[in-house]
Design a protein around this motif. Structure first.
Motif, PDB file in Angstrom:
ATOM      1  N   ASP A  90       0.743  -1.249   0.016  1.00 39.26           N
ATOM      2  CA  ASP A  90      -0.188   0.177  -0.030  1.00 39.26           C
ATOM      3  C   ASP A  90       0.746   1.151   0.086  1.00 39.26           C
ATOM      4  OD1 ASP A  90      -2.197  -1.631   0.293  1.00 39.26           O
ATOM      5  OD2 ASP A  90      -2.424  -1.391   2.350  1.00 39.26           O
ATOM      6  N   ILE A  91       2.083   1.043   0.072  1.00 45.20           N
ATOM      7  CA  ILE A  91       3.159   2.153   0.065  1.00 45.20           C
ATOM      8  C   ILE A  91       3.419   2.985  -1.173  1.00 45.20           C
ATOM      9  CG2 ILE A  91       5.154   3.080   1.222  1.00 45.20           C
ATOM     10  CD1 ILE A  91       3.264   1.915   3.037  1.00 45.20           C
ATOM     11  N   ARG A  92       3.421   4.008  -1.052  1.00 40.74           N
ATOM     12  CA  ARG A  92       3.995   4.735  -2.232  1.00 40.74           C
ATOM     13  C   ARG A  92       5.119   5.917  -1.783  1.00 40.74           C
ATOM     14  NH1 ARG A  92      -0.563   8.000  -1.149  1.00 40.74           N
ATOM     15  NH2 ARG A  92      -0.125  10.200  -1.403  1.00 40.74           N
ATOM     16  N   ILE A  93       6.139   6.096  -2.621  1.00 42.22           N
ATOM     17  CA  ILE A  93       7.311   7.022  -2.399  1.00 42.22           C
ATOM     18  C   ILE A  93       6.980   8.165  -3.134  1.00 42.22           C
ATOM     19  CG2 ILE A  93       9.992   7.317  -2.195  1.00 42.22           C
ATOM     20  CD1 ILE A  93       8.830   4.932  -0.738  1.00 42.22           C
ATOM     21  N   VAL A  94       7.075   9.476  -2.187  1.00 43.42           N
ATOM     22  CA  VAL A  94       6.692  10.824  -2.718  1.00 43.42           C
ATOM     23  C   VAL A  94       8.119  11.611  -2.315  1.00 43.42           C
ATOM     24  CG1 VAL A  94       4.411  10.476  -2.866  1.00 43.42           C
ATOM     25  CG2 VAL A  94       5.644  11.510  -0.853  1.00 43.42           C
ATOM     26  N   ALA A  95       8.324  12.704  -3.213  1.00 44.56           N
ATOM     27  CA  ALA A  95       9.360  13.602  -3.015  1.00 44.56           C
ATOM     28  C   ALA A  95       8.669  14.915  -2.379  1.00 44.56           C
ATOM     29  CB  ALA A  95      10.074  13.811  -4.322  1.00 44.56           C
ATOM     30  N   GLY A  96       9.696  15.648  -1.630  1.00 40.07           N
ATOM     31  CA  GLY A  96       9.210  16.967  -1.231  1.00 40.07           C
ATOM     32  C   GLY A  96       8.406  17.034   0.134  1.00 40.07           C
ATOM     33  N   TYR A  97       8.277  18.252   0.416  1.00 35.75           N
ATOM     34  CA  TYR A  97       7.338  18.343   1.791  1.00 35.75           C
ATOM     35  C   TYR A  97       6.067  17.920   1.576  1.00 35.75           C
ATOM     36  CZ  TYR A  97       4.983  20.955   5.224  1.00 35.75           C
ATOM     37  OH  TYR A  97       4.170  21.396   6.353  1.00 35.75           O
ATOM     38  N   HIS A  98       5.506  17.529   2.793  1.00 31.55           N
ATOM     39  CA  HIS A  98       4.138  17.078   2.796  1.00 31.55           C
ATOM     40  C   HIS A  98       3.665  17.473   4.216  1.00 31.55           C
ATOM     41  CE1 HIS A  98       0.952  14.109   1.850  1.00 31.55           C
ATOM     42  NE2 HIS A  98       0.961  13.756   3.072  1.00 31.55           N
ATOM     43  N   THR A  99       2.460  18.001   4.348  1.00 35.83           N
ATOM     44  CA  THR A  99       2.050  18.369   5.696  1.00 35.83           C
ATOM     45  C   THR A  99       2.191  17.551   6.775  1.00 35.83           C
ATOM     46  OG1 THR A  99       0.073  19.627   4.427  1.00 35.83           O
ATOM     47  CG2 THR A  99      -0.206  19.254   6.673  1.00 35.83           C
ATOM     48  N   GLY A 100       2.752  18.122   7.795  1.00 33.01           N
ATOM     49  CA  GLY A 100       2.726  17.253   9.232  1.00 33.01           C
ATOM     50  C   GLY A 100       4.335  16.600   9.133  1.00 33.01           C
ATOM     51  N   VAL A 101       5.089  16.904   8.151  1.00 33.55           N
ATOM     52  CA  VAL A 101       5.944  15.980   7.941  1.00 33.55           C
ATOM     53  C   VAL A 101       7.316  16.176   9.021  1.00 33.55           C
ATOM     54  CG1 VAL A 101       7.606  17.682   6.612  1.00 33.55           C
ATOM     55  CG2 VAL A 101       8.007  15.351   6.275  1.00 33.55           C
ATOM     56  N   ARG A 109      13.279   1.103  -0.837  1.00 30.93           N
ATOM     57  CA  ARG A 109      12.772   1.940  -1.801  1.00 30.93           C
ATOM     58  C   ARG A 109      13.196   3.451  -1.549  1.00 30.93           C
ATOM     59  NH1 ARG A 109       6.480   0.526  -1.820  1.00 30.93           N
ATOM     60  NH2 ARG A 109       6.523   1.952  -3.252  1.00 30.93           N
ATOM     61  N   LEU A 110      13.167   3.848  -0.308  1.00 29.55           N
ATOM     62  CA  LEU A 110      13.560   5.175  -0.088  1.00 29.55           C
ATOM     63  C   LEU A 110      15.090   5.372  -0.480  1.00 29.55           C
ATOM     64  CD1 LEU A 110      11.920   5.506   3.632  1.00 29.55           C
ATOM     65  CD2 LEU A 110      11.198   6.957   1.524  1.00 29.55           C
ATOM     66  N   MET A 111      15.885   4.295  -0.023  1.00 33.45           N
ATOM     67  CA  MET A 111      17.355   4.604  -0.245  1.00 33.45           C
ATOM     68  C   MET A 111      17.245   4.500  -1.638  1.00 33.45           C
ATOM     69  SD  MET A 111      19.372   4.977   2.371  1.00 33.45           S
ATOM     70  CE  MET A 111      20.949   4.056   1.733  1.00 33.45           C
ATOM     71  N   ASP A 112      16.865   3.924  -2.512  1.00 38.16           N
ATOM     72  CA  ASP A 112      16.805   3.772  -3.996  1.00 38.16           C
ATOM     73  C   ASP A 112      16.696   5.225  -4.620  1.00 38.16           C
ATOM     74  OD1 ASP A 112      17.621   1.178  -4.355  1.00 38.16           O
ATOM     75  OD2 ASP A 112      15.460   0.695  -4.811  1.00 38.16           O
ATOM     76  N   GLU A 115      25.425  -0.600   3.714  1.00 37.18           N
ATOM     77  CA  GLU A 115      26.676  -1.268   3.013  1.00 37.18           C
ATOM     78  C   GLU A 115      26.227  -1.968   1.613  1.00 37.18           C
ATOM     79  OE1 GLU A 115      29.430  -2.635   6.740  1.00 37.18           O
ATOM     80  OE2 GLU A 115      27.895  -4.038   6.248  1.00 37.18           O
ATOM     81  N   GLY A 116      25.056  -2.261   1.702  1.00 36.51           N
ATOM     82  CA  GLY A 116      24.738  -2.775   0.229  1.00 36.51           C
ATOM     83  C   GLY A 116      24.276  -1.716  -0.678  1.00 36.51           C
ATOM     84  N   TYR A 117      24.681  -0.482  -0.401  1.00 34.69           N
ATOM     85  CA  TYR A 117      24.399   0.617  -1.201  1.00 34.69           C
ATOM     86  C   TYR A 117      25.942   1.191  -1.524  1.00 34.69           C
ATOM     87  CZ  TYR A 117      19.340   0.781  -1.907  1.00 34.69           C
ATOM     88  OH  TYR A 117      18.151   0.473  -2.117  1.00 34.69           O
ATOM     89  N   GLY A 118      26.889   0.554  -0.790  1.00 30.60           N
ATOM     90  CA  GLY A 118      28.187   1.162  -1.151  1.00 30.60           C
ATOM     91  C   GLY A 118      28.797   1.762   0.023  1.00 30.60           C
ATOM     92  N   PHE A 119      28.158   1.962   1.174  1.00 29.89           N
ATOM     93  CA  PHE A 119      28.871   2.688   2.403  1.00 29.89           C
ATOM     94  C   PHE A 119      29.716   1.889   2.976  1.00 29.89           C
ATOM     95  CE2 PHE A 119      24.811   5.259   1.342  1.00 29.89           C
ATOM     96  CZ  PHE A 119      25.185   6.341   1.853  1.00 29.89           C
TER      97      PHE A 119
END
Length: 318
Positions: free
Chosen positions: A160-171, A259-262, A292-296
């Motif tokens: 049910d989750i979607r990833i959005v960019a930017g400000y969101h009310t109450g963030v 998904r957020l890290m992507d 570490e999976g993302y190269g850190f």
């Protein structure tokens, strides 16, 4: 998630209840002592949780175990007298005493963990690999459902989750809340940590209009259930700072963090940052594996108390 209605199959429910009672008996929770110790189950759980988080206050322990504060106070006093726990006044709030394991307590924890693992391994050896995975997943989901029943919050489904960019009310308030709840349970942070997270977010939010800064949120409907930010300004020298990465309790391990890290890494690559850095603490192993999976890579660590109590802080870089 749909709740059970009046047409629920009670034979199905009773089957779960029967299995639960069998687990309670087999794991020894009907006995006056637990895990080959001289302590009752509540005291053993206290030793385990304090050991996992390095330190906790008595109030945090009571909330986490779901026990009355007076009961926890008596239990803590007995464990202190027995040499398992030690109390230390908070440097930030003198009214708060942090509970930590003594060397004896750490030895007790090691023995408890060894006993518990032996019990679980002995049971898992009776199952094939697919059955083992089914047990692990099923117990995890069932435990989440029991917690949701107590808290009144519905279990969030990853689909049910979607990833959005930017400000969101109450963030700002929501990200602060997720951090405060998770780190209070995990490492015993309190109001000092929460206020610093809030101050940092309040300073960052107006800078989201800058092209080098970004914020990504995981939303279920309009509810924020995860976040990550890239601050491309505060470190300078074309370095990005990964900040406020958090996923709500019911979603850890469901792929939302990835998904957020992507989204954040795609942004960083497009901006051609020379490096990406993040600061965290020793002991957050699941997050470390993801980083570490993302190269850190871990570049340095040191003892510090900038968040209200002494921790081993770490700096990772990609």
């Amino acid at each position: 998630m749909q709740k059970a209605d009046s047409s629920v199959d009670f034979s199905f429910v009773d089957g779960i209840r029967t299995a639960s009672r069998r687990m309670v008996r087999e794991l020894g929770f009907m006995q006056s002592t637990l895990a080959a110790t001289d302590y009752p189950p509540s005291a053993v759980h206290a030793i385990i949780e304090i050991g996992a988080r390095k330190s906790m206050s008595a109030a945090q322990l009571a909330e986490f175990l779901g026990l009355e504060k007076s009961s926890v106070s008596r239990m803590v006093r007995k464990l202190v007298e027995a040499g398992e726990l030690q109390e230390q006044a908070s440097d930030v709030d003198g009214r708060v005493k942090w509970l930590a394991l003594t060397p004896q307590g750490r030895r007790t924890l090691t023995a408890v963990q060894s006993f518990g693992r032996k019990q679980v391994v002995g049971a898992l050896e009776q199952l094939n690999a697919d059955q083992q995975q089914a047990v692990a997943q099923g117990l995890s989901v069932y435990a989440q459902a029991l917690e949701a029943r107590r808290s009144g919050e519905a279990i969030v489904q990853a689909d049910d989750i979607r990833i959005v960019a930017g400000y969101h009310t109450g963030v700002i308030g929501r990200i602060v809340q997720m951090h405060a709840m998770f780190y209070a349970r995990s490492v015993g942070f309190g109001s000092y940590f929460e206020s610093k997270v809030a101050a940092g977010l309040a300073e960052f939010a107006p800078r989201l209009e800058h092209a080098r800064n970004g914020l990504w949120l995981a939303l279920q409907g309009e509810r924020i259930v995860g976040s990550v930010a890239i601050d491309g300004q505060d470190l300078g020298d074309n370095k990005a700072h990964l900040r406020w990465f958090i996923v709500d309790d019911g979603l850890r391990g469901a792929g939302v963090g990835r998904r957020l890290m992507d989204a954040a890494m795609v942004f960083c690559d497009a901006q051609e940052f020379a490096s990406i850095q993040l600061w965290t603490f020793r002991g957050l192993d699941a997050a470390r594996r993801l980083y570490e999976g993302y190269g850190f890579q871990l570049k340095e660590e040191w003892p510090g108390a900038q968040w209200g109590k002494e921790m081993v802080e770490q700096r990772f870089e990609r």
